[in-house]
Design an enzyme around this catalytic site. Structure first.
Site, short mmCIF file in Angstrom:
data_model
loop_
_atom_site.label_atom_id
_atom_site.label_comp_id
_atom_site.label_asym_id
_atom_site.label_seq_id
_atom_site.Cartn_x
_atom_site.Cartn_y
_atom_site.Cartn_z
N GLY A 1 28.37 10.98 -17.90
CA GLY A 1 27.21 10.67 -18.71
C GLY A 1 25.96 10.58 -17.86
N ASP A 2 24.81 10.89 -18.48
CA ASP A 2 23.50 10.74 -17.85
C ASP A 2 22.77 9.61 -18.53
OD1 ASP A 2 23.80 12.96 -16.07
OD2 ASP A 2 23.43 14.30 -17.77
N ASP B 1 38.71 1.58 -16.81
CA ASP B 1 37.98 1.78 -15.56
C ASP B 1 37.28 0.49 -15.16
OD1 ASP B 1 37.10 3.12 -13.31
OD2 ASP B 1 35.36 4.00 -14.31
#
Length: 276
Positions: A17-18, A122
């Protein structure tokens, strides 16, 4: 979404993702917009939709979702901009009291997540953010938050060093996998060192005498066998003073009771069949 995000500017890039920072059109509060980079891949879109769904549940300790569009050409969601940065900046710098408070807060968040039949996938200090008031907020479920994050498929993910060995070997994300990542996170916060994949995470052998219970929790959470790791509820019990040996004895007793009950059930069924 009942507001627009104005003045978007690049913030940073994550695993898939950005991130951009901007301001809400209604309140002018700073927000972060996360766009899915691999929007052309169906499994990435599915994983991103799962992330949006999880954040939308508004569980305590999880970064809140302010808005989203998972069906857009490039899916995105909006979350608050947390000025405190990530927890990793405090690795190795916490007092014993602070470390215990962090351990308890994160354990409650993961326990609540697991109780809601969700997984993180995560868990690590870089994905734990702080508000200006010092409150911890867990972000990036299923591994979308770091350049070193590996996203294998919709069911597999994590970051080397924090991944349980069975997940590194290809297994799906799981509660025991989250427990391992929690232990690795505590190990980094205690020692100040980023864990390495395959490293034996047991700080009991080092000079951390003021936090023996944290060392014990790290050791059992990072056990190589997922069946020998505690649940997050059991971690909370350990933080409240219950010995791991006591919890293990209770587990054994429950298994023996379940086995005995199963045998009785089989005998009853057999008796019923013979008498008919």
């Amino acid at each position: 979404m009942n507001f627009q995000v104005l003045n978007l500017r690049v913030f940073r890039s994550g695993g898939n993702g950005d991130l951009y920072v901007g301001h809400r059109s209604d309140t002018r509060d700073a927000v972060v917009v996360k766009f899915l980079r691999e929007f052309h891949l169906p499994h990435s879109r599915k994983a991103f939709a799962r992330e949006v769904r999880l954040l939308g549940r508004k569980l305590h300790g999880i970064v809140p979702l302010l808005g989203s569009d998972s069906t857009a050409d490039r899916p995105f969601y909006v979350m608050p901009y947390l000025k405190g940065g990530s927890l990793s900046q405090y690795a190795g710098r916490l007092t014993g009291i602070q470390l215990r408070a962090v351990a308890a807060d994160l354990a409650r968040t993961l326990a609540n997540l697991h109780a809601a039949n969700d997984l993180h996938g995560d868990f690590k200090p870089d994905n734990i953010l702080l508000t200006e008031q010092g409150e911890l907020q867990v972000a990036d479920p299923l591994g979308n938050g770091s350049l070193v994050t590996i996203l294998f498929s919709e069911n597999r993910g994590g970051t080397p060093g924090y991944m349980a060995p069975e997940i590194a070997a290809g297994a799906s994300i799981s509660r025991p996998g989250d427990v391992y990542s929690y232990g690795a996170t505590l190990c980094q916060m205690l020692t100040g060192h980023v864990p390495q994949q395959g490293q034996w995470l047991d700080p009991k052998s080092r000079a951390f005498g003021n936090t023996p219970e944290i060392c014990e929790i790290i050791s059992v959470c990072c056990h190589a066998d997922p069946n020998n790791r505690p649940s997050m509820q059991e971690v909370l019990r350990m933080l409240s003073g219950t010995d791991w040996a006591v919890i293990q004895a209770e587990r054994k007793q429950r298994r023996e009771f379940a086995t005995a009950a199963g045998v009785v059930g089989v005998l009853l069924l057999l008796g019923a069949a013979l008498s008919s």
